[in-house]
Design a protein around this motif. Structure first.
Motif, PDB file in Angstrom:
ATOM      1  N   GLY A 187      -3.532  10.377   8.181  1.00 32.13           N
ATOM      2  CA  GLY A 187      -3.359  10.168   6.741  1.00 32.13           C
ATOM      3  C   GLY A 187      -2.061   9.461   6.396  1.00 32.13           C
ATOM      4  N   TYR A 188      -1.003   9.772   7.137  1.00 36.97           N
ATOM      5  CA  TYR A 188       0.316   9.211   6.820  1.00 36.97           C
ATOM      6  C   TYR A 188       0.441   7.721   7.135  1.00 36.97           C
ATOM      7  CZ  TYR A 188       2.208  13.801   5.756  1.00 36.97           C
ATOM      8  OH  TYR A 188       2.460  15.016   5.164  1.00 36.97           O
ATOM      9  N   HIS A 189      -0.479   7.187   7.934  1.00 39.20           N
ATOM     10  CA  HIS A 189      -0.401   5.757   8.237  1.00 39.20           C
ATOM     11  C   HIS A 189      -0.518   4.875   7.002  1.00 39.20           C
ATOM     12  CE1 HIS A 189      -0.988   6.387  12.656  1.00 39.20           C
ATOM     13  NE2 HIS A 189      -0.182   5.366  12.635  1.00 39.20           N
ATOM     14  N   ARG A 190      -1.074   5.449   5.922  1.00 34.33           N
ATOM     15  CA  ARG A 190      -1.121   4.674   4.675  1.00 34.33           C
ATOM     16  C   ARG A 190       0.254   4.178   4.259  1.00 34.33           C
ATOM     17  NH1 ARG A 190      -4.883   8.095   4.547  1.00 34.33           N
ATOM     18  NH2 ARG A 190      -6.757   7.509   3.404  1.00 34.33           N
ATOM     19  N   TYR A 191       1.284   4.981   4.509  1.00 36.40           N
ATOM     20  CA  TYR A 191       2.625   4.572   4.080  1.00 36.40           C
ATOM     21  C   TYR A 191       3.082   3.308   4.809  1.00 36.40           C
ATOM     22  CZ  TYR A 191       3.094   9.061   1.710  1.00 36.40           C
ATOM     23  OH  TYR A 191       2.920  10.126   0.871  1.00 36.40           O
ATOM     24  N   TYR A 192       2.441   3.003   5.940  1.00 39.95           N
ATOM     25  CA  TYR A 192       2.834   1.844   6.758  1.00 39.95           C
ATOM     26  C   TYR A 192       1.838   0.699   6.613  1.00 39.95           C
ATOM     27  CZ  TYR A 192       5.919   5.412   8.508  1.00 39.95           C
ATOM     28  OH  TYR A 192       6.862   6.400   8.565  1.00 39.95           O
ATOM     29  N   TYR A 193       0.513   1.015   6.712  1.00 40.53           N
ATOM     30  CA  TYR A 193      -0.501  -0.036   6.638  1.00 40.53           C
ATOM     31  C   TYR A 193      -0.712  -0.523   5.200  1.00 40.53           C
ATOM     32  CZ  TYR A 193      -1.974   1.214  11.438  1.00 40.53           C
ATOM     33  OH  TYR A 193      -2.028   1.455  12.788  1.00 40.53           O
ATOM     34  N   ARG A 194      -0.422   0.326   4.233  1.00 42.52           N
ATOM     35  CA  ARG A 194      -0.539  -0.063   2.813  1.00 42.52           C
ATOM     36  C   ARG A 194       0.767   0.285   2.106  1.00 42.52           C
ATOM     37  NH1 ARG A 194      -5.761  -1.108   0.821  1.00 42.52           N
ATOM     38  NH2 ARG A 194      -4.513  -2.104  -0.799  1.00 42.52           N
ATOM     39  N   ALA A 195       1.862  -0.121   2.725  1.00 46.00           N
ATOM     40  CA  ALA A 195       3.190   0.276   2.237  1.00 46.00           C
ATOM     41  C   ALA A 195       3.404  -0.103   0.772  1.00 46.00           C
ATOM     42  CB  ALA A 195       4.264  -0.365   3.118  1.00 46.00           C
ATOM     43  N   GLU A 196       3.000  -1.310   0.409  1.00 45.29           N
ATOM     44  CA  GLU A 196       3.237  -1.799  -0.955  1.00 45.29           C
ATOM     45  C   GLU A 196       2.538  -0.902  -1.989  1.00 45.29           C
ATOM     46  OE1 GLU A 196       1.809  -5.820  -1.461  1.00 45.29           O
ATOM     47  OE2 GLU A 196       2.068  -5.732  -3.644  1.00 45.29           O
ATOM     48  N   GLU A 197       1.284  -0.598  -1.740  1.00 49.07           N
ATOM     49  CA  GLU A 197       0.517   0.197  -2.712  1.00 49.07           C
ATOM     50  C   GLU A 197       0.995   1.647  -2.752  1.00 49.07           C
ATOM     51  OE1 GLU A 197      -0.808  -1.798  -0.364  1.00 49.07           O
ATOM     52  OE2 GLU A 197      -1.507  -3.418  -1.665  1.00 49.07           O
ATOM     53  N   MET A 198       1.327   2.194  -1.601  1.00 47.92           N
ATOM     54  CA  MET A 198       1.789   3.587  -1.571  1.00 47.92           C
ATOM     55  C   MET A 198       3.136   3.718  -2.285  1.00 47.92           C
ATOM     56  SD  MET A 198      -0.537   5.449  -0.239  1.00 47.92           S
ATOM     57  CE  MET A 198       0.096   7.017   0.371  1.00 47.92           C
ATOM     58  N   LEU A 199       3.982   2.722  -2.101  1.00 46.80           N
ATOM     59  CA  LEU A 199       5.282   2.749  -2.782  1.00 46.80           C
ATOM     60  C   LEU A 199       5.079   2.647  -4.296  1.00 46.80           C
ATOM     61  CD1 LEU A 199       8.371   2.714  -2.803  1.00 46.80           C
ATOM     62  CD2 LEU A 199       8.284   0.241  -2.437  1.00 46.80           C
ATOM     63  N   LYS A 200       4.197   1.734  -4.708  1.00 44.45           N
ATOM     64  CA  LYS A 200       3.932   1.550  -6.141  1.00 44.45           C
ATOM     65  C   LYS A 200       3.420   2.865  -6.743  1.00 44.45           C
ATOM     66  CE  LYS A 200       2.750  -2.909  -7.150  1.00 44.45           C
ATOM     67  NZ  LYS A 200       1.749  -3.986  -7.047  1.00 44.45           N
ATOM     68  N   HIS A 201       2.474   3.476  -6.060  1.00 44.85           N
ATOM     69  CA  HIS A 201       1.950   4.746  -6.570  1.00 44.85           C
ATOM     70  C   HIS A 201       3.034   5.811  -6.610  1.00 44.85           C
ATOM     71  CE1 HIS A 201       0.217   8.777  -6.162  1.00 44.85           C
ATOM     72  NE2 HIS A 201      -0.539   8.353  -7.138  1.00 44.85           N
ATOM     73  N   GLY A 202       3.829   5.856  -5.550  1.00 39.92           N
ATOM     74  CA  GLY A 202       4.892   6.858  -5.475  1.00 39.92           C
ATOM     75  C   GLY A 202       5.884   6.721  -6.621  1.00 39.92           C
ATOM     76  N   ILE A 203       6.240   5.487  -6.926  1.00 36.76           N
ATOM     77  CA  ILE A 203       7.228   5.261  -7.996  1.00 36.76           C
ATOM     78  C   ILE A 203       6.642   5.643  -9.352  1.00 36.76           C
ATOM     79  CG2 ILE A 203       8.494   3.432  -9.239  1.00 36.76           C
ATOM     80  CD1 ILE A 203       9.266   2.265  -6.560  1.00 36.76           C
ATOM     81  N   THR A 204       5.382   5.286  -9.572  1.00 37.25           N
ATOM     82  CA  THR A 204       4.736   5.659 -10.842  1.00 37.25           C
ATOM     83  C   THR A 204       4.692   7.175 -10.987  1.00 37.25           C
ATOM     84  OG1 THR A 204       3.346   3.724 -10.565  1.00 37.25           O
ATOM     85  CG2 THR A 204       2.663   5.293 -12.251  1.00 37.25           C
TER      86      THR A 204
END
Ligand code: NAD
Ligand code: G6P
Ligand code: MN
Length: 432
Positions: free
Chosen positions: A251-268
């Motif tokens: 599950g955590y690989h999302r932070y690496y393979y989809r870093a841009e989207e995960m960061l955007k969601h995290g910031i929101t």
């Protein structure tokens, strides 16, 4: 009969552990469980200690729960030591998550800048625990759950010189449970092989005839994703990428393979609801209100709101497997010893293993595909630097770890984030 000592006993996960031990009492006859905490955790420890005793009193077994702030008393003659402590409590996690986000970087408990600082705080304490164990319970097994679980386990072996340790995580447990549902195949009829490091591993699965069904499962997971812990937001992986690697990322690989989207969601999320740690504070508050109820004598369903749900399936099964030499297949953090030829033999990896009286015996995974091999070697280098910095307190080594971490763009911002984290956590980082 068995004595268990649990460091960080005030954790809301303690009922999870009790449930797992009660279920396995016939193979693992426990006499006493010692819940150790520090002054800041005493209130929680008292509540959950009473709750734990009620769970045993409602069972057919006579087990005594002790709560203490005296770690050495608890460790004396223990057979198994489990760890689930959080240095600096949830307030420290809030800082690990908030400070990186405030600079536009991911703030997460075990990944990126926050994960490295959690290692800096946790590793010195685990090494103290190991030193105590050498004197007070030299034959005990250490079952580590404290995060970052893989790095903490590696520090125990490499710097603590303590080999009787197994590191655990609930992510593989949840993946297996969820995927068995998605496939409509009982867990016992699936053959799994995991490899990587904690929160950065991949797996393959075969049916009971040995036929690899990973590609089938990848298809099905796109219809109904399953097995993801509650703390991870579900941005989908790119399917072509999974088909190319023929493995399922954790599950955590999302932070690496989809870093841009995960960061955007995290910031929101950080801007609207606060960090995950702040959300966890609310969940934890509600859980402890439940635990105070003198009639509650079982693990409440609400514990599943925490990311670590089902952790006892790993922890208690590991302990029972060592004690009764069961040779159960469990995914563990342990010495590589060649299971992943792309990494040094002596480093810690998270792999499928058979656990028995001798500890974990790994299942060889073999070489990884090109991209994943590259990722894994970078992540292991980041882990080794982080652990070394945690032990030596060397600023330049910490900067190297920050620089190689794929979730941190190197440069002035990274250095500022690191400096601010050092100041924020000063009280818990005497080594720096
Ligand atoms: P928590 O904030 O409830 O902390 C647990 C207890 O540890 C607290 O009562 C705290 O006072 C105590 N503590 C702090 N410093 C201590 C020390 N030096 N000695 C003894 N006790 C100490 O934490 P939690 O949310 O229950 O999580 C506990 C730990 O487990 C964390 O490190 C967390 O990251 C980890 N965890 C791991 C996984 C996994 O998959 N391996 C899953 C969930 C949580
Ligand atoms: C996960 C993990 C843990 C992680 C935790 C966070 O799934 O396996 O290692 O740190 O859950 O859960 P929380 O509810 O505290 O955000
Ligand atoms: Mn985990």
């Amino acid at each position: 009969k068995v004595k268990i000592a649990t460091i960080g006993g005030g954790s809301s996960y303690t009922p999870e552990l009790m449930e797992g031990f009660i279920k396995r009492y016939d193979e693992l006859p426990i006499k006493e469980i010692w819940l150790v905490d520090v002054a800041e955790g005493k209130e929680k420890q008292d509540i959950v200690g009473k709750m734990a005793q009620r769970m045993w009193d409602a069972s057919p077994y006579d087990v005594k729960i002790h709560t203490t702030l005296d770690r050495q008393l608890a460790l004396k003659d223990a057979d198994f030591v489990t760890t689930q402590f959080r240095v600096g409590q949830l307030d420290a996690r809030v800082k690990d998550e908030r400070i990186p986000f405030s600079y536009g970087l991911l703030g997460q408990e075990t990944n990126g800048a926050g994960g490295m600082f959690k290692a800096f705080r946790t590793i010195p304490i685990i090494l103290e625990v190991v030193e105590d164990m050498k004197v007070l319970c030299p034959d005990a097994w250490l079952i580590n759950f404290a995060n970052p679980s893989g790095m903490v386990t590696e520090a125990i072996i490499k710097y603590g010189k303590w080999d009787k340790v197994i590191g655990l995580c609930n992510v593989p447990v949840m993946a297996k449970m969820g995927e068995s549902n998605t496939l409509g195949i009982p867990k016992e009829d699936l053959i799994y092989k995991f490899a990587g490091v904690n929160h950065f591993h991949w797996h393959k699965v075969a049916d009971k005839n040995g036929k690899d069904i990973t590609l089938d499962l990848i298809d099905k997971l796109y219809e109904e994703n399953s097995g993801l812990p509650k703390n991870i937001f579900d941005v989908a992986f790119y399917k072509e990428q999974l088909v190319q690697m023929k493995m399922i990322p954790c599950g955590y690989h999302r932070y690496y393979y989809r870093a841009e989207e995960m960061l955007k969601h995290g910031i929101t999320e950080y801007e609207n609801e606060g960090t995950r740690a702040q959300q966890v504070k609310k969940i934890e508050h509600d859980l402890f209100e439940l635990y105070k109820d003198p009639n509650l004598n079982y693990k409440p369903k609400q514990l599943e709101e925490r990311g670590g749900a089902y952790y006892s399936d790993a922890a208690c099964e590991t302990i029972a497997s060592i004690y009764a030499n069961k040779n159960t297949e469990i995914v563990v953090s342990t010495r590589n010893d060649g299971a992943i030829p792309d990494l040094p033999a002596e480093c810690v990896v998270e792999v499928t293993a058979y656990v028995g009286a001798q500890g974990a015996r790994n299942v060889a995974f073999g070489e990884l595909p090109t991209a994943e091999k590259g990722w894994l070697q970078v992540m292991k280098a980041m882990e080794l630097l982080t652990i070394e910095a945690a032990v030596t307190g060397d600023y330049a080594t910490a900067l190297q770890a920050f620089t190689i971490n794929p979730l941190i763009q190197s440069g002035e911002t990274a250095k500022q984030v690191m400096n601010e984290l050092f100041i924020a956590h000063e009280a818990h980082l005497p080594q720096f």
